[in-house]
Design an enzyme around this catalytic site. Structure first.
Site, PDB file in Angstrom:
ATOM      1  N   TRP A   1      30.610  30.004  25.837  1.00 26.13           N
ATOM      2  CA  TRP A   1      29.719  31.029  26.451  1.00 26.13           C
ATOM      3  C   TRP A   1      30.435  31.394  27.717  1.00 26.13           C
ATOM      4  O   TRP A   1      30.780  30.660  28.724  1.00 26.13           O
ATOM      5  CB  TRP A   1      28.427  30.361  26.852  1.00 26.13           C
ATOM      6  CG  TRP A   1      27.337  31.565  27.363  1.00 26.13           C
ATOM      7  CD1 TRP A   1      26.792  32.253  27.028  1.00 26.13           C
ATOM      8  CD2 TRP A   1      27.127  31.555  28.983  1.00 26.13           C
ATOM      9  NE1 TRP A   1      25.864  33.002  27.638  1.00 26.13           N
ATOM     10  CE2 TRP A   1      26.286  32.536  28.982  1.00 26.13           C
ATOM     11  CE3 TRP A   1      27.744  31.024  29.918  1.00 26.13           C
ATOM     12  CZ2 TRP A   1      25.812  32.989  30.222  1.00 26.13           C
ATOM     13  CZ3 TRP A   1      27.318  31.603  31.105  1.00 26.13           C
ATOM     14  CH2 TRP A   1      26.380  32.725  31.255  1.00 26.13           C
ATOM     15  N   LYS A  17      21.466  28.360  25.597  1.00 24.15           N
ATOM     16  CA  LYS A  17      20.548  27.299  25.904  1.00 24.15           C
ATOM     17  C   LYS A  17      21.243  26.623  26.957  1.00 24.15           C
ATOM     18  O   LYS A  17      22.458  26.233  26.821  1.00 24.15           O
ATOM     19  CB  LYS A  17      20.244  26.457  24.430  1.00 24.15           C
ATOM     20  CG  LYS A  17      19.091  25.748  24.552  1.00 24.15           C
ATOM     21  CD  LYS A  17      17.926  26.437  24.252  1.00 24.15           C
ATOM     22  CE  LYS A  17      16.644  25.763  24.299  1.00 24.15           C
ATOM     23  NZ  LYS A  17      15.477  26.457  24.383  1.00 24.15           N
TER      24      LYS A  17
END
Ligand code: F6R
Length: 608
Positions: A74, A603
């Site tokens: 990410w 997440k």
């Protein structure tokens, strides 16, 4: 955020690494990459997009190696490109690393290494680690890693392999979770136990500034100064079915439907038999301190912050202890006042959120008692607190938090009852909080079993550009949570407001194209919220109401009503949020959105 898996052992590494990283994709999914040592070569492949792209690229290759590392990213430093994807490799092409976290002094280190002749191929902060290890390498990989990490400032969960030391896998942690799995003549490294559950349940949680040197048969742990450390082996309590979709189209839907069970698990073994007295193992040793708490600050982010707000209302109403709820990211930088008798409660599903973790470090420095409410056992926040309560909700894989939210409210209710017991507050023990809490899982099931109408409503409003959510009292945080759910997975702009605030600004937005979700259960502010509904209707807005069952009157005033069972005000949020979770889910799916992997999200936000 980002996922790491490493393996060394007797078996072929590729399927183990790829199965593992697929399970971690929910932590980051803009690019991925793998390194495997095979036939005296360091093989590496990377791709942009989901892990399935990487899988296609290595199809039929990388079949023989028995050690390797893999990563799903990410992006923080540098766009999601092949060059910026991990693993990163040194100039010699022999050392390969995967890294979670942020190296804060990477600019300085990069300039220094470039001066020494190292060539960089990415824009990432992580690549400096590979070159630093190379610059220190003198025949023993773990020594080079240790020396490199002594130069690094910032956070890391790190796994390293090298062609010159092919029988080793090195793992190191500071501020970003890393776990070692112990298998049959094999060792695993992962940032999240979900990745290795298929292979082993025996794990060692590394602590900050620890380095593990893993071979097929051995594990040695030292601190960063090379002092040996004995580590405890823990057993993971989750089963594989908890991290699989089990016939549901998405993890999010599965987790919404798991709530009757996750709520029951939150209460399991915590009530004295046939009584309203709550015992919480994680608080037992701190009963004396807790009895004397005079002020509470709740720190959290996102959905956990919303549940914290419900905690504020509940604790103030029942225990009469003043509570403030702070965004963890604000708390840490604004010189908060902490006096004797202050407790800081950190709420976090993952237990790894960087801002919340930093907030508890700040609170500790100032002398607060720290209580954690986390889902993930062994997580950094749970371990960094003085005492804590686990949600026992099972792994939450869908990026949008659902079952953790309702379990957090259940656990805040248990905490309220626990505090009432140790403070001898009979009126709270007999207030119905305990008896009504016990009914909640069955009531949630009733809502889920009768939710078809939500699909019809979703169909009508799925093309909206905006949506307003209103609630008062305990339902104000529910409005915030409903709006957060909708915006993060459907990309429809949604705002949550205390209902009475509407007339101070947002009312200007209302016209026939504006769906307004009003959480209007029959509580002490019900009549007030009816006025808000009238104001919306007068301006042509479309109203979807969440109402208490047996309220026939409201159907005449609004476009749609979703009914929920009756309970006490403090527990209503656990019920009123369920239709809002489902509404967001169905609208997002109808718009073609990938609800389990919403764009730009991940997440567990382990960076600031
Ligand atoms: C929303 C969501 C996030 C998290 C937030 C805090 O659906 O998932 O807003 O609630 O990032 O995460 P935790 O609870 O893990 O600290």
């Amino acid at each position: 955020m980002c996922g790491i898996v490493g393996y060394i052992g007797e078996n072929k590494a590729r399927p183990i690494l790829m199965n593992g990283i697929k399970r971690l994709e929910y932590r980051g999914y803009d690019s991925s990459g793998i390194s495997i040592i095979e036939d005296d070569k360091l093989l590496c492949e990377k791709s942009v997009g989901f892990v399935s792209e990487l899988e296609k690229k290595i199809s039929g290759k990388f079949n023989e190696g028995t050690s390797g590392i893999v990563h799903t990213r990410w992006a923080t430093h540098g766009a999601p490109t092949i060059e910026n994807a991990h693993p990163h490799i040194d100039c010699s092409g022999k050392i390969s690393i995967v890294h979670n976290g942020i190296i804060e002094n990477y600019n300085y280190l990069k300039a220094k290494l470039e001066k020494e002749g190292h060539t960089f191929t990415s824009e990432t902060d992580s690549e400096v680690i590979a070159h630093l290890i190379e610059s220190h390498y003198d025949g023993v990989l773990e020594d080079a890693v240790r020396m490199a990490l002594n130069e690094v400032e910032g956070a890391y969960g790190l796994a390293v392999i090298s062609l010159d030391d092919p029988g080793k896998l090195i793992a190191a942690r500071r501020g970003s979770p890393l776990i070692v799995g112990i298998g049959e003549r094999s060792h695993y490294v992962t940032s999240d136990v979900a990745a290795i559950l298929e292979y082993t349940k025996e794990v060692v949680y590394l602590d900050d500034n620890e380095i593990a040197v893993l071979t097929k048969d051995n594990m040695q742990t030292t601190d960063i100064d090379n002092v040996q450390i004995e580590k405890r082996v823990d057993e993971i309590q989750w089963n594989l079915d908890k991290i699989e979709k089990g016939g549901y189209e998405h993890f999010m839907l599965k987790e919404i439907y798991e709530q009757p069970q996750s709520l029951s698990e939150a209460m399991l073994g915590r009530f004295e038999k046939d009584s309203n007295l709550v015992h919480l193992g994680g608080l037992k040793d701190k009963e004396n301190d807790l009895r004397n708490i005079r002020r509470i600050i709740i720190v959290a982010c996102g959905t956990s912050w919303n549940s914290g707000l419900i905690g504020e209302y509940m604790i103030e109403e029942h225990l009469r202890i003043p509570v403030e709820v702070e965004y963890a990211s604000e708390f840490r930088y604004r010189e908060p006042i902490i006096e004797a008798g202050t407790m800081v409660i950190a709420i976090s599903q993952s237990g790894e959120t960087a801002d919340t973790l930093a907030a508890i470090h700040e609170a500790r420095k100032k002398g607060a008692l720290i209580l954690s409410i986390c889902n993930v056992v062994g997580s950094s926040i749970a371990r960094g607190a003085d005492c804590g309560i686990f949600l026992h909700a099972g792994p939450e894989i869908g990026v949008a938090s659902t079952k953790a939210f309702t379990s957090q409210i259940a656990v805040l209710s248990l905490l309220t009852l626990f505090m009432a017991r140790i403070k001898g507050k009979e009126e709270v023990l007999n207030s119905g909080l305990a008896s009504k809490l016990i009914e909640i899982p069955e009531q949630v099931k009733t809502i889920l079993d009768n939710s078809d109408q939500i699909i019809e409503i979703a169909q009508l409003y799925k093309d909206s550009d905006n949506c307003l959510y209103l609630g008062r009292g305990y339902n104000y945080p529910v409005a915030l949570e409903g709006a957060l759910k909708l915006k993060e997975i459907s990309y429809i702009h949604a705002e949550g407001y205390p209902a009475a605030e509407m007339k101070h600004g947002p009312i200007a937005l209302i016209d026939k194209n504006m769906p307004v979700v009003v959480v209007a259960t029959t509580d002490k502010v019900y009549l007030k919220i009816l006025s808000t509904i009238e104001e919306v209707r007068a301006r042509g807005g479309r109203v979807i109401a969440i109402a208490s069952e047996q309220n026939n009157e409201i159907a005449k005033l609004v476009d749609h009503v979703l009914y929920i069972p009756e309970t006490i005000d403090a527990l209503v949020p656990i019920l009123s949020v369920i239709p809002l979770q489902l509404l967001a889910y169905h609208m997002a799916v109808m718009r073609g959105c990938d609800v389990d992997k919403p764009r730009n999200l991940a997440k567990s936000v382990t960076v600031e």
